[in-house]
Design a protein around this motif. Structure first.
Motif, PDB file in Angstrom:
ATOM      1  N   LEU A 169       3.173   0.741   3.467  1.00 58.19           N
ATOM      2  CA  LEU A 169       2.358  -0.264   4.151  1.00 58.19           C
ATOM      3  C   LEU A 169       1.083  -0.666   3.415  1.00 58.19           C
ATOM      4  O   LEU A 169       0.607  -1.786   3.590  1.00 58.19           O
ATOM      5  N   SER A 170       0.512   0.237   2.619  1.00 56.28           N
ATOM      6  CA  SER A 170      -0.809  -0.056   2.056  1.00 56.28           C
ATOM      7  C   SER A 170      -0.784  -1.265   1.136  1.00 56.28           C
ATOM      8  O   SER A 170      -1.713  -2.095   1.142  1.00 56.28           O
ATOM      9  N   HIS A 171       0.275  -1.397   0.309  1.00 52.76           N
ATOM     10  CA  HIS A 171       0.314  -2.502  -0.650  1.00 52.76           C
ATOM     11  C   HIS A 171       0.355  -3.855   0.056  1.00 52.76           C
ATOM     12  O   HIS A 171      -0.506  -4.721  -0.165  1.00 52.76           O
ATOM     13  N   SER A 172       1.331  -4.034   0.941  1.00 45.63           N
ATOM     14  CA  SER A 172       1.484  -5.333   1.604  1.00 45.63           C
ATOM     15  C   SER A 172       0.335  -5.623   2.550  1.00 45.63           C
ATOM     16  O   SER A 172      -0.188  -6.747   2.586  1.00 45.63           O
ATOM     17  N   LEU A 173      -0.074  -4.642   3.340  1.00 42.63           N
ATOM     18  CA  LEU A 173      -1.163  -4.878   4.287  1.00 42.63           C
ATOM     19  C   LEU A 173      -2.484  -5.138   3.561  1.00 42.63           C
ATOM     20  O   LEU A 173      -3.310  -5.935   4.023  1.00 42.63           O
ATOM     21  N   SER A 239       8.088  -8.187  -7.896  1.00 42.99           N
ATOM     22  CA  SER A 239       7.714  -8.462  -6.519  1.00 42.99           C
ATOM     23  C   SER A 239       6.310  -7.934  -6.217  1.00 42.99           C
ATOM     24  O   SER A 239       5.521  -8.581  -5.522  1.00 42.99           O
ATOM     25  N   VAL A 240       5.999  -6.739  -6.757  1.00 43.75           N
ATOM     26  CA  VAL A 240       4.649  -6.194  -6.589  1.00 43.75           C
ATOM     27  C   VAL A 240       3.611  -7.105  -7.233  1.00 43.75           C
ATOM     28  O   VAL A 240       2.554  -7.394  -6.653  1.00 43.75           O
ATOM     29  N   ALA A 241       3.920  -7.597  -8.426  1.00 43.82           N
ATOM     30  CA  ALA A 241       2.992  -8.495  -9.121  1.00 43.82           C
ATOM     31  C   ALA A 241       2.803  -9.799  -8.356  1.00 43.82           C
ATOM     32  O   ALA A 241       1.683 -10.321  -8.254  1.00 43.82           O
ATOM     33  N   LEU A 242       3.882 -10.332  -7.790  1.00 45.33           N
ATOM     34  CA  LEU A 242       3.793 -11.579  -7.033  1.00 45.33           C
ATOM     35  C   LEU A 242       2.923 -11.415  -5.799  1.00 45.33           C
ATOM     36  O   LEU A 242       2.094 -12.282  -5.470  1.00 45.33           O
ATOM     37  N   THR A 243       3.080 -10.301  -5.102  1.00 39.29           N
ATOM     38  CA  THR A 243       2.252 -10.044  -3.925  1.00 39.29           C
ATOM     39  C   THR A 243       0.783  -9.957  -4.303  1.00 39.29           C
ATOM     40  O   THR A 243      -0.088 -10.478  -3.596  1.00 39.29           O
ATOM     41  N   ALA A 244       0.490  -9.287  -5.426  1.00 37.52           N
ATOM     42  CA  ALA A 244      -0.899  -9.180  -5.870  1.00 37.52           C
ATOM     43  C   ALA A 244      -1.470 -10.529  -6.263  1.00 37.52           C
ATOM     44  O   ALA A 244      -2.641 -10.837  -5.986  1.00 37.52           O
ATOM     45  N   GLU A 245      -0.648 -11.352  -6.890  1.00 34.88           N
ATOM     46  CA  GLU A 245      -1.123 -12.672  -7.306  1.00 34.88           C
ATOM     47  C   GLU A 245      -1.439 -13.552  -6.090  1.00 34.88           C
ATOM     48  O   GLU A 245      -2.353 -14.378  -6.139  1.00 34.88           O
ATOM     49  N   ARG A 246      -0.705 -13.386  -4.991  1.00 34.94           N
ATOM     50  CA  ARG A 246      -1.041 -14.136  -3.781  1.00 34.94           C
ATOM     51  C   ARG A 246      -2.414 -13.738  -3.255  1.00 34.94           C
ATOM     52  O   ARG A 246      -3.084 -14.521  -2.582  1.00 34.94           O
ATOM     53  N   ALA A 247      -2.820 -12.499  -3.544  1.00 29.13           N
ATOM     54  CA  ALA A 247      -4.129 -12.016  -3.106  1.00 29.13           C
ATOM     55  C   ALA A 247      -5.221 -12.306  -4.121  1.00 29.13           C
ATOM     56  O   ALA A 247      -6.362 -11.883  -3.934  1.00 29.13           O
ATOM     57  N   VAL A 274       2.916   2.345  -9.336  1.00 22.69           N
ATOM     58  CA  VAL A 274       2.445   0.992  -9.657  1.00 22.69           C
ATOM     59  C   VAL A 274       1.961   0.284  -8.394  1.00 22.69           C
ATOM     60  O   VAL A 274       0.915  -0.381  -8.394  1.00 22.69           O
ATOM     61  N   LYS A 275       2.702   0.415  -7.306  1.00 20.82           N
ATOM     62  CA  LYS A 275       2.292  -0.219  -6.058  1.00 20.82           C
ATOM     63  C   LYS A 275       0.907   0.245  -5.620  1.00 20.82           C
ATOM     64  O   LYS A 275       0.050  -0.558  -5.264  1.00 20.82           O
ATOM     65  N   GLU A 276       0.709   1.556  -5.628  1.00 24.17           N
ATOM     66  CA  GLU A 276      -0.569   2.092  -5.178  1.00 24.17           C
ATOM     67  C   GLU A 276      -1.706   1.658  -6.095  1.00 24.17           C
ATOM     68  O   GLU A 276      -2.790   1.278  -5.632  1.00 24.17           O
ATOM     69  N   ALA A 277      -1.475   1.699  -7.409  1.00 20.76           N
ATOM     70  CA  ALA A 277      -2.526   1.302  -8.346  1.00 20.76           C
ATOM     71  C   ALA A 277      -2.870  -0.169  -8.201  1.00 20.76           C
ATOM     72  O   ALA A 277      -4.054  -0.551  -8.192  1.00 20.76           O
ATOM     73  N   VAL A 278      -1.862  -1.032  -8.083  1.00 25.86           N
ATOM     74  CA  VAL A 278      -2.111  -2.472  -7.926  1.00 25.86           C
ATOM     75  C   VAL A 278      -2.796  -2.755  -6.593  1.00 25.86           C
ATOM     76  O   VAL A 278      -3.679  -3.616  -6.493  1.00 25.86           O
ATOM     77  N   THR A 279      -2.410  -2.036  -5.536  1.00 26.31           N
ATOM     78  CA  THR A 279      -3.071  -2.201  -4.244  1.00 26.31           C
ATOM     79  C   THR A 279      -4.543  -1.860  -4.342  1.00 26.31           C
ATOM     80  O   THR A 279      -5.396  -2.557  -3.770  1.00 26.31           O
ATOM     81  N   ASN A 280      -4.876  -0.806  -5.061  1.00 27.22           N
ATOM     82  CA  ASN A 280      -6.282  -0.443  -5.239  1.00 27.22           C
ATOM     83  C   ASN A 280      -7.039  -1.508  -6.021  1.00 27.22           C
ATOM     84  O   ASN A 280      -8.226  -1.748  -5.763  1.00 27.22           O
ATOM     85  N   VAL A 281      -6.359  -2.139  -6.974  1.00 28.39           N
ATOM     86  CA  VAL A 281      -7.006  -3.232  -7.702  1.00 28.39           C
ATOM     87  C   VAL A 281      -7.344  -4.372  -6.746  1.00 28.39           C
ATOM     88  O   VAL A 281      -8.447  -4.930  -6.759  1.00 28.39           O
TER      89      VAL A 281
END
Length: 362
Positions: A169-173, A239-247, A274-281
């Motif tokens: 949940l942390s990445h998407s939320l 997909s992780v990169a795309l979600t981060a780019e939307r943010a 990778v998900k957790e690290a990108v979410t923290n970014v």
């Protein structure tokens, strides 16, 4: 339960054959009494798992009678089995006074009125006390070890579930929160831009719900390994990169083609890291871009995530996300390091490969 009954039967028969039938009575009638008392003691041993108190009473009474009649050399070993079961199910650290008093009375009475001489009676008394005491201590210790193992298992399960829920949940939320915050504070967004933001939020929300559904299904069946095996790791990272780019964070992926043929457990851990690290970014770095580097060799996989944000405070304490990341990596025998500077924050992890590349095409 069947295994316990079989164990009790085998041990009981071994004691009966070795310490009862080896004693030769004076006449045929005494032999029948010996067999009857031995059968009663064996019956007590057989019910020790279900009715331990009754088993202690029955085996102690039968063995004491056999001692008095001189038809058994059993130093209350069968009673010790029942005492062990009682201590295993409900025993405390201390030997219960009522059992101590009862055992003392039975042993002393059997020793005083037994058929053996004074020296033999004393030796039998001492040996019986040792047998019953050791049986109680072993039973209590067995229960303590079993309870400790169950407590550790429950704690490990809670930790695993908390880590999985956080990872799912942390990445998407986090991305949803950033997108919603940007949309709420920008007054220059047009209708089409706002709809684009809302579509991104909708996509991230659906993705979170889908992953949460898979997590709940995995609690009943092992579906996570199947899901990871059915989709390439490179696609999941995109997909992780795309979600981060939307943010608002641009993520560049630099990886080897071999990452898609890594073992399933390694792929899962790499994706979670990778998900957790990108979410923290997205949530904490206040940066605009991140570089994700993955290199796979025949012996290990290295993962690096570096951002251009403000870095972490000099004495920062890892939160749930970084702690869970370290735990996931260490479960596979790997290592993870965190480094921070004024130019950004960096996560680097190394995972050993037990299987050769290409061994699990997934």
């Amino acid at each position: 339960m069947r295994s316990r009954l079989l164990t009790s039967l085998i041990l009981g028969l071994a004691v009966f054959l070795g310490l009862w039938l080896t004693v030769t009575p004076d006449d045929v009638a005494a032999r029948w009494v010996q067999l009857a008392l031995g059968a009663i003691a064996l019956a007590g041993v057989m019910v020790s798992s279900r009715l331990p108190v009754l088993a202690v009473v029955v085996t102690a009474a039968a063995t004491a009678c056999a001692w008095l009649l001189g038809v058994s050399a059993d130093p209350f070993v069968l009673t010790g089995f029942a005492v062990f079961r009682l201590a295993e199910t409900r025993g405390g650290r201390r030997f219960p006074w009522w059992m101590f008093a009862g055992a003392f009375l039975v042993v002393v009475t059997s020793a005083i009125f037994g058929a053996e001489g004074a020296e033999g009676r004393f030796r039998g008394m001492l040996l019986s006390a040792v047998v019953l005491s050791v049986a109680w201590v072993l039973g209590v210790r067995t229960r303590e070890v079993r309870d400790e193992a169950a407590a550790r298992s429950r704690a490990d399960e809670r930790l695993r579930l908390a880590r999985d829920v956080h990872d799912v949940l942390s990445h998407s939320l986090g991305a949803i929160g950033v997108q919603a915050g940007v949309a709420a504070h920008l007054t220059t967004l047009g209708t089409e831009d706002l709809r684009e933001v809302l579509r991104g939020i909708e996509g991230d929300a659906r993705s979170s719900l889908s992953e949460l559904k898979c997590l709940l299904q995995r609690e009943r069946t092992d579906t996570e390994a199947e899901n990871v095996a059915s989709s390439p790791l490179s696609a999941a990272l995109e997909s992780v990169a795309l979600t981060a780019e939307r943010a608002g964070v641009s993520v560049r992926l630099d990886s080897d083609e071999a990452i898609d043929v890594l073992p399933v457990d390694v792929r899962t851990t790499v994706l979670r890291v990778v998900k957790e690290a990108v979410t923290n970014v997205v949530r904490h770095a206040a940066g605009s871009s991140a570089l994700v580097t993955l290199r796979a060799s025949s012996e290990s996989v290295t993962v690096g995530i570096e951002d251009d944000g403000q870095g972490a405070p000099s004495k920062f304490q890892p939160g749930h996300g970084l702690t869970g990341m370290r735990e996931r990596v260490e479960l596979l025998g790997g290592t993870v390091d965190f480094a921070s500077s004024t130019s950004g924050f960096m996560v680097s992890a190394t995972l050993p490969l037990v299987k050769p590349l290409g061994g699990d095409k997934g």
